[in-house]
Design a protein around this motif. Structure first.
Motif, PDB file in Angstrom:
ATOM      1  N   ILE A  84       3.842  -0.107  -1.796  1.00  0.00           N
ATOM      2  CA  ILE A  84       4.377   0.783  -3.345  1.00  0.00           C
ATOM      3  C   ILE A  84       5.813   0.157  -3.607  1.00  0.00           C
ATOM      4  O   ILE A  84       6.542   0.535  -2.680  1.00  0.00           O
ATOM      5  N   GLN A  85       5.786  -0.450  -4.766  1.00  0.00           N
ATOM      6  CA  GLN A  85       7.024  -0.988  -5.301  1.00  0.00           C
ATOM      7  C   GLN A  85       7.171  -0.502  -6.743  1.00  0.00           C
ATOM      8  O   GLN A  85       7.076  -1.352  -7.521  1.00  0.00           O
ATOM      9  N   ASN A  86       7.460   0.686  -7.021  1.00  0.00           N
ATOM     10  CA  ASN A  86       7.364   1.445  -8.239  1.00  0.00           C
ATOM     11  C   ASN A  86       6.437   1.065  -9.068  1.00  0.00           C
ATOM     12  O   ASN A  86       6.267   0.885 -10.271  1.00  0.00           O
ATOM     13  N   ASP A  87       5.216   1.050  -8.338  1.00  0.00           N
ATOM     14  CA  ASP A  87       3.845   0.644  -9.166  1.00  0.00           C
ATOM     15  C   ASP A  87       2.621   1.568  -8.585  1.00  0.00           C
ATOM     16  O   ASP A  87       1.421   1.285  -8.739  1.00  0.00           O
ATOM     17  N   PHE A  88       3.063   2.676  -8.184  1.00  0.00           N
ATOM     18  CA  PHE A  88       2.086   3.789  -7.816  1.00  0.00           C
ATOM     19  C   PHE A  88       1.105   4.055  -8.640  1.00  0.00           C
ATOM     20  O   PHE A  88      -0.094   4.014  -8.420  1.00  0.00           O
ATOM     21  N   ALA A  89       1.456   4.359 -10.060  1.00  0.00           N
ATOM     22  CA  ALA A  89       0.639   4.680 -10.951  1.00  0.00           C
ATOM     23  C   ALA A  89      -0.573   3.557 -11.135  1.00  0.00           C
ATOM     24  O   ALA A  89      -1.748   3.703 -11.626  1.00  0.00           O
ATOM     25  N   ASP A  90      -0.081   2.375 -11.148  1.00  0.00           N
ATOM     26  CA  ASP A  90      -0.859   0.934 -11.135  1.00  0.00           C
ATOM     27  C   ASP A  90      -1.960   1.026 -10.238  1.00  0.00           C
ATOM     28  O   ASP A  90      -3.102   0.552 -10.488  1.00  0.00           O
ATOM     29  N   HIS A  91      -1.635   1.374  -9.038  1.00  0.00           N
ATOM     30  CA  HIS A  91      -2.639   1.200  -7.858  1.00  0.00           C
ATOM     31  C   HIS A  91      -3.634   2.532  -8.143  1.00  0.00           C
ATOM     32  O   HIS A  91      -4.718   2.067  -7.999  1.00  0.00           O
ATOM     33  N   ILE A  92      -3.118   3.499  -8.577  1.00  0.00           N
ATOM     34  CA  ILE A  92      -4.359   4.655  -8.852  1.00  0.00           C
ATOM     35  C   ILE A  92      -4.905   4.325  -9.968  1.00  0.00           C
ATOM     36  O   ILE A  92      -6.212   4.316  -9.820  1.00  0.00           O
ATOM     37  N   LYS A  93      -4.779   3.530 -11.057  1.00  0.00           N
ATOM     38  CA  LYS A  93      -5.501   3.007 -12.111  1.00  0.00           C
ATOM     39  C   LYS A  93      -6.436   2.060 -11.817  1.00  0.00           C
ATOM     40  O   LYS A  93      -7.320   1.751 -12.245  1.00  0.00           O
ATOM     41  N   GLU A  94      -5.999   1.241 -10.924  1.00  0.00           N
ATOM     42  CA  GLU A  94      -6.832  -0.213 -10.435  1.00  0.00           C
ATOM     43  C   GLU A  94      -7.837   0.640  -9.575  1.00  0.00           C
ATOM     44  O   GLU A  94      -9.323   0.240  -9.801  1.00  0.00           O
ATOM     45  N   THR A  95      -7.562   1.282  -8.662  1.00  0.00           N
ATOM     46  CA  THR A  95      -8.597   2.166  -8.093  1.00  0.00           C
ATOM     47  C   THR A  95      -9.596   2.816  -8.806  1.00  0.00           C
ATOM     48  O   THR A  95     -10.938   2.605  -8.647  1.00  0.00           O
ATOM     49  N   GLU A  96      -9.248   3.782  -9.729  1.00  0.00           N
ATOM     50  CA  GLU A  96     -10.146   4.210 -10.459  1.00  0.00           C
ATOM     51  C   GLU A  96     -11.082   3.524 -11.495  1.00  0.00           C
ATOM     52  O   GLU A  96     -12.289   3.534 -11.561  1.00  0.00           O
ATOM     53  N   LYS A  97     -10.199   2.309 -11.882  1.00  0.00           N
ATOM     54  CA  LYS A  97     -11.052   1.310 -12.699  1.00  0.00           C
ATOM     55  C   LYS A  97     -12.382   0.685 -11.505  1.00  0.00           C
ATOM     56  O   LYS A  97     -13.438   0.508 -12.090  1.00  0.00           O
TER      57      LYS A  97
END
Length: 185
Positions: A84-97
């Motif tokens: 995680i490099q200041n992109d935690f929300a992006d990882h969650i969104k990608e997983t849910e996608k």
């Protein structure tokens, strides 16, 4: 002549009085898998877990990415790791996608959150019902440094009834993986 007709009628009556033959239903394939024995997976990455000795682990495209192969089931659990490099929300969104892309074929999606605060392990476990290409998925994170995802795929057409025994077996393995998952210090 009447005696002959009565004799033939009685003979036919006696011959035809037997058990009715009922066709048996066709048998279904019963799939049974061995009782899992778990072993620890250790690597140079930031995490460790236990997996079934019925599976084989192979490297995937990037460092800390793996395939957990179930060759007799023609199944693969694809495990990925992201720092995680200041992109935690992006990882969650990608997983849910990735999960909700399957809503076209999935009849339902059951989401269960889990947390092991003493080990700093948090995440969601997704079970997709119906003719989805991926039946089980999850993500694990410590919410500050590490993010791991896993997606189950079969190398066959998605037929929920036929795959149910294999999906249940791997689901139990995945739950054990989550229960034993730890971040390295």
């Amino acid at each position: 002549m009447i005696k002959n007709v009565i004799f033939i009628f009685v003979s036919l009556l006696l011959i035809s009085c037997g058990k009715d033959h009922v066709p048996k239903p066709s048998g279904e394939l019963r799939l049974e898998y061995p009782e899992p024995r778990y072993q620890k997976f250790e690597n140079s990455c930031a995490y460790t877990f236990e997996y079934s000795d019925f599976a084989r682990i192979t490297d995937a495209k990037k460092p800390c990415w793996y395939y957990i192969n179930y060759p007799k089931m023609k199944a693969k659990l694809f495990v990925t790791y992201y720092p995680i490099q200041n992109d935690f929300a992006d990882h969650i969104k990608e997983t849910e996608k990735m999960v909700y892309e399957h809503t076209i074929k999935a009849s339902s999606i059951d989401t269960k959150s889990f947390e092991y605060p003493d080990k700093k392990v948090y995440g969601n476990f997704y079970e997709l019902k119906g003719q989805s290409a991926s039946n089980l998925q999850f993500y694990i994170t410590d919410s500050t440094k590490h993010f791991v995802t896993a997606y189950l795929y079969f190398n066959t057409r998605p037929k929920p009834d036929s795959l149910a025994p294999a999906v249940n077996y791997i689901k139990n393995d995945m739950k054990h993986m989550l229960d034993t998952f730890e971040w390295k210090k």
